[in-house]
Design an enzyme around this catalytic site. Structure first.
Site, PDB file in Angstrom:
ATOM      1  N   CYS H 112       1.676  11.219  -1.570  1.00 52.96           N
ATOM      2  CA  CYS H 112       0.938  12.368  -2.123  1.00 52.96           C
ATOM      3  C   CYS H 112       1.904  13.358  -2.769  1.00 52.96           C
ATOM      4  O   CYS H 112       2.446  13.088  -3.829  1.00 52.96           O
ATOM      5  CB  CYS H 112       0.085  13.012  -1.037  1.00 52.96           C
ATOM      6  SG  CYS H 112      -1.195  14.107  -1.696  1.00 52.96           S
ATOM      7  N   HIS H 215      -3.296   8.885   1.090  1.00 52.48           N
ATOM      8  CA  HIS H 215      -2.710   9.161   2.407  1.00 52.48           C
ATOM      9  C   HIS H 215      -2.873   7.962   3.353  1.00 52.48           C
ATOM     10  O   HIS H 215      -3.730   7.974   4.238  1.00 52.48           O
ATOM     11  CB  HIS H 215      -3.360  10.400   3.033  1.00 52.48           C
ATOM     12  CG  HIS H 215      -2.871  11.679   2.446  1.00 52.48           C
ATOM     13  ND1 HIS H 215      -1.728  12.313   2.866  1.00 52.48           N
ATOM     14  CD2 HIS H 215      -3.349  12.440   1.432  1.00 52.48           C
ATOM     15  CE1 HIS H 215      -1.524  13.419   2.160  1.00 52.48           C
ATOM     16  NE2 HIS H 215      -2.494  13.522   1.289  1.00 52.48           N
ATOM     17  N   GLU H 217      -1.197   7.183   5.874  1.00 55.82           N
ATOM     18  CA  GLU H 217      -0.942   7.512   7.285  1.00 55.82           C
ATOM     19  C   GLU H 217      -2.214   7.953   8.003  1.00 55.82           C
ATOM     20  O   GLU H 217      -2.285   7.890   9.229  1.00 55.82           O
ATOM     21  CB  GLU H 217       0.150   8.583   7.381  1.00 55.82           C
ATOM     22  CG  GLU H 217      -0.306  10.015   7.171  1.00 55.82           C
ATOM     23  CD  GLU H 217      -0.528  10.403   5.709  1.00 55.82           C
ATOM     24  OE1 GLU H 217      -0.427   9.518   4.817  1.00 55.82           O
ATOM     25  OE2 GLU H 217      -0.799  11.591   5.456  1.00 55.82           O
TER      26      GLU H 217
END
Lengths: 242, 242, 242, 242, 242, 242, 242, 242
Positions: H112, H215, H217
């Protein structure tokens, strides 16, 4: 003896941190800036314009701080759609302070709203919201933390501001009003890249007035240059005291 | 020219109503009380004790307002379990102001924490929390709205307080510390029904000190008697100015 | 024409739901209870005691609602440690309403604080907090949702309350003050299991007073019996109107 | 005996300051304005339109306060995109009160929503949001504190409003609806600088109706002129009582 | 076909996350525990006790979840000072579910409040607050995050619980009520170190009831042993279905 | 090359300032203290104890920061009534870090919870809450702002702490657990006035461990002495690196 | 035996009212509507689509409630700028429930999101936000309290909806998505005044499907007509059961 | 020995969950992603750019996480109207880390803001807000819960990203800035359906850089594919270590 600086204070109604009571206050950055310049600050509560003379007679210089929008009724306009909160009583007291300071030839340092107020006190006008400015292209209310400079200003080198900061600098920015027409006694000395006035000074060598649109008091702990605006102010005050 | 009254200010960190910035402030009730007594108030930011002399030399009288607990280290105790927040820097500056005011023979008016601070400045001691007081029987932190008197005080008639309020009065109350041993230079002139000192004055006729444990500045708009404490203070100031 | 019932209103300062403005108000349960009993309710703002006569002359009965603690100064005590917020102006106006209602022989229905106020108006006393009551064994501020009865009361069968509810009932409960000594003109007619008075009525057959410690107005939508207290009140009013 | 004024109340569901309970209420400014004009105010809970006659028969005049938007279904429109919250039950009860007041020839004083409601009751229409008004140029929901006048109005001198305020005045402003077509029985007597109707009165000399778009009840403590609207209302009431 | 498990649901009034609307709900941990044991969960809204038979006839087993305190009126006590919120309607419906489940010989798994409710349904009693327990020495409402075991339990090895967890285990804990007298049909099978009952089971081999005081549904993602309580429950259900 | 210091980090679930996401973090005071001592800090996420060896092998010293209570199960007690939140995974990882640091003879600096954890790692015990300490007389969770020292400590002069601070100092304080029995390998070197251990060090000259109960990292910007604890730590690290 | 109705439930993560835990829930209005129609409601947790058959086989009808936006990926669009939150797992489970219900010929009642979901399940499309609808003129997310009808709908008289409500009705409205293309098996039976579809039904006489865009479950306590939608649904269910 | 991964951390001022103290932190998803790929993560506090070399020399790879906007002053623009908060100190440190990593040929994984930063570090430019992108048609800040993919990306099959995800995938999205001109050393490998760059990689085979705009994660616990981005990163790191 150290010079005494009057900071024109503000008022908060229903302050959540003081049991909902109203308080007279000023941001700590102004207090610190004056003290670090080796002067003594006191805060003036908003009072009647008729008391401005008394207040000014007690101090050696006056600092006009940030805060509410200046009422458009003072420069002949009705409130437009994006006007923020105003405080006509504060406007009236501070205009009286400005006029009395000029009358007594005591130096002025004006910050953000202070700059706008001094302009209006001498017949200048404001954009009630920067979106009224046709060339608007820069963010003037930064989301970045306040101690960090956010946009660039171009500076007139032959000015008090220019002597401190040089031709260009990066400053922080928190204003949604801005100068439209600058009052006659002043000259602009700094501009944002989209052309709004970021600082002005008195044309007359007999007046000692510096006004900036940004918030140097918030940047002092992180940018030593900003303290120089306060130190310069106190120097101007001492010069007039002699 | 009207007398100039210095109000010893307080500081708020992270004030929610001013974008989380620290401010120097004083409750508006003190400002109004002084102005309605026809004097000019300015607020002193917390400063170094060494600057107390400069500050006092500018004003004609000093007002000590409410706020944090007085640090017990100042009267030889470690913090006990119910101590509230303290501000040692404010303690030190205000003790210096008190001593300088007495040195310059300028009148003092002290409210709530102000009363406690003046007592400690001259060797008195405090209950760190009223629950340490063995005879506690009255609620000293009222839940009733602040402008309303909540408990009764008995008053020494032959005193400044007695001349204003008579033998007995109902006052508001917001303190969890209280005077344990009153410092030598002072005499108590009012007590709550459970025996805590609610007001004291200077014994010496050369000193002009009045200290009250309640908050007259919050009751002024609803109880005209409370304004008289401010009016009396300004009269004492003018008397010393002559 | 339907009877007109005056509900003694309360005041809220800084009401969050109305832009922080003060309001005069009464809980909707009282309005609904009166309307469902086929009477017309109006709310009295807190006013000067001297206006009580004017107010009473306009209505046929008066309802005293819940709210703040009654000030202990009214029954000769200083505020003790657990006293809640009081409103002396409301106390004074409502005591005047009670006395005027009795003077004009107009029926009274009193709920919670209303019961305590009527008792104090005629010389009764209160526990400033139920923890002062030596036999305390029942939870008098319920955590259970308000429409649900929480504890048992024993009832004098030969009473207005007894005629409605019988010998025993389960009621809701939200009070931290309670009757200590019942004033002379009244007789207790209901008690919690730990012995606190839960309802009283006028001894004199010329007076029409019913006072309950619980909150029937909150239970009406869930327990039809509670509406009967309002219906009975309006019947008493109509009887006096004839 | 003092005249009795009915203030048409509002209702709040889930009021955070009263344990989430619904309440009937009215802003305190209306209560104070009526009391300071030496009349007795009572608050009417929202009731069935059929009860309007009963309510009106008890009082000498009726005050219509601020609050929710008027439902557009009442003037033949579907809700448009910026409509605010409405309360059709309140609309219906207040329209009945207005018609009954006119039927009984009892004076009306209408504020903000009250002005809009009276207009709709007699066939007028509204802008559902001021942004629907093509000439919009003035901020009609001020951010400035409510006691402070924010924009200018021009006034018809030959009117009740004109007799109080003269040709021009600065008023506060908190409305996002506004009058589009004024109902036949009324005449406009004040306008904002962008041409919206700020006040109207009954054309017929037999009716005593004054309606204003701003909030005089919020300015009373700071601008004595605003109290005169209430005093004038009570005078009109007394005149009709004779 | 998979067995169908009824989870007795709870109700939330004014749920902030659903626009203040009431909802019927159950914590997701129960849903997941049942699904991971290869059964199908449905949530029962709180209903009339008379409907318990209908509900039970549709499902193969019933799970009683955590929640409010059990009303002390159900075991012959008035509410004592530390009682939490209760829901008598939920109590009544769940007692009916328990009795119907036993009548239809359908297995029960009860958690926290569920354990207390089953005990009360068959004549057992509770400590209204663990502080009423004279030997209290362990923290029964943990501040540690819910998925983490906090205190030790001793376990009767010859029991369903013992077969899963052995002689000792560390469990989480969130209860302020606890079993005082265990109802006759049950036997305790686990205890905290200060002697409170942490689990019980039916004595009769014809009944299939397991009740635990801790919250296995919150520990499942972090402690696989806790899922075994759900898996065991579904096994018991399938055994009865055959 | 500068020494590398591992700071054992903490975890926050549902952090409001990061969209409710969990984060690994450490207070900035530890980062600043290490950097100002001219070392390089990295933060260790909570990991498996088996990974402690890997982590230690990468760094030159380890800093144990403040945070949750240490689980009493680690020193043979069940949780008592006033235990705060614990994090057994953090306990386990940090105990492994401590043992590995001692094994690798790498210096340790431990603050607040860090001091308690090191004590427990080597067999010491804690008061689960200071109210369990029979001689408690000092406030150990200060309400005064964190950068301000609040209570006095007496110091063993012949110690690392004593060399920095002398015989006595005023420190800040934020702990509700405290050392009961100090583990054998350590000796106490500072005490509060009510006798609780405020600092300890390793007895063995081969180990370089300093542990303090207060929070020096919060006082650094206001009390230069506190930075010396970090500078001393880095000196100890460099000495071992050679 | 009463019919069993499955309500497709929703999930809330981090519910503030349940200690931040996730819950399975459904608004109480659906529960009450079904119970008042004399049927038994159970809530289905969101499950795998493969389990839809099991769930449907247990119940006699299925109710699809309000909630998140339907994912545009399901009808071949990328998310546009004003899309709200979606829950693809819920979408998938509910589409499977719809198809299974139609397969088993069990009646469906769909509300708001339910209506949109049924449309998408059979190939219909949606406006991701009503602002994408070119003829938008009506406020479809009302600010008026939810129990109050806000805008008018025109109704096809020869339909289930028409039989209940007649040609026109005023309904409440809380949707920012809306039907763009109606799926082939359905016919529109109601429209808002700006032309959006407010209700549809199955064309085939073999299917029993009624879907409405408004929220009848929120209006039931105030508008008895809305209960008739639930009563009609249960009648349809019973008819299929025979 | 496992590889050591440096995660460039962020700073939070006034963190509400840590008593208003500043913290150095990183979202837990990055910690977990690295640990599950069998590497050891440490968090780098924001430091001076001159320290980047020291930091890089300690680790085997560097991960650049999400967070503030990149300052437009870095790519020659003034802040435009929709710029978010920036952190120039973080920008400077991370640019130094990127350059040092490339200098030391250590692999980079950027997420990001990390993707945007790497682009700017090598001369690329950004849209300060996606609304500046003329072809904007997709929602790039999703309201759907973060673990759920929201929009589609098209992928260059012959790339690292393509090898993991194939030609097309659905990813989550939380960015309001986006790449305008991609820096010369990189090639785009994924795009949203409205044409914004969603991933890029180093052109040079000597550099090991992967940068993604979404994202991963946050999706790991729900979409195993996302863990592969971390596993691939660690593989790239190990390859360089040999």
């Amino acid at each position: 003896m150290k010079p005494l600086i009057g900071i024109a204070g503000n008022v908060l109604l229903n302050n959540a941190d003081v049991n909902g009571l109203p308080i007279t206050y000023t941001p700590q950055g102004f207090v610190n800036g004056v003290r670090q310049a080796d002067a003594i600050p006191v805060v003036f509560p908003i009072s009647d314009p008729t008391e401005a003379k008394d207040y000014l007679s007690k101090v050696d210089g006056v600092l006009l701080a940030g805060g509410q929008d200046v009422s458009p009724l003072l420069f002949g306009e009705e409130p437009s759609l994006k006007l923020g909160a105003t405080n006509p009583a504060r406007d009236a007291f501070e205009i009286a302070l400005v006029k009395e300071a000029i009358h007594q030839a005591k130096p002025i340092f004006a910050v953000c709203r202070g700059l706008q107020l001094v302009n209006v006190a001498y017949g200048g006008t404001l954009y009630q919201d920067v979106s009224d400015y046709p060339n608007l292209a820069v963010q003037h209310v930064q989301l970045t933390h306040f101690e960090t400079g956010a946009h660039t200003i171009d500076i007139e080198p032959d000015s008090t501001i220019g002597k401190i900061f040089g031709n260009q600098y990066v400053v922080n920015t928190y204003h949604h009003q801005a100068i439209k027409e600058l009052a006659e006694p002043f000259r602009a000395v700094a501009w944002s890249k989209d052309g709004l006035i970021e600082a002005f000074e008195a044309k007359s060598p007999h007046q000692s007035i510096v006004a900036v649109q940004w918030h140097p008091e918030l940047m002092i702990p992180y940018d030593l240059m900003m303290q120089r605006l306060f130190t310069d102010f106190v120097k101007r005050v001492i010069k007039k005291m002699i």
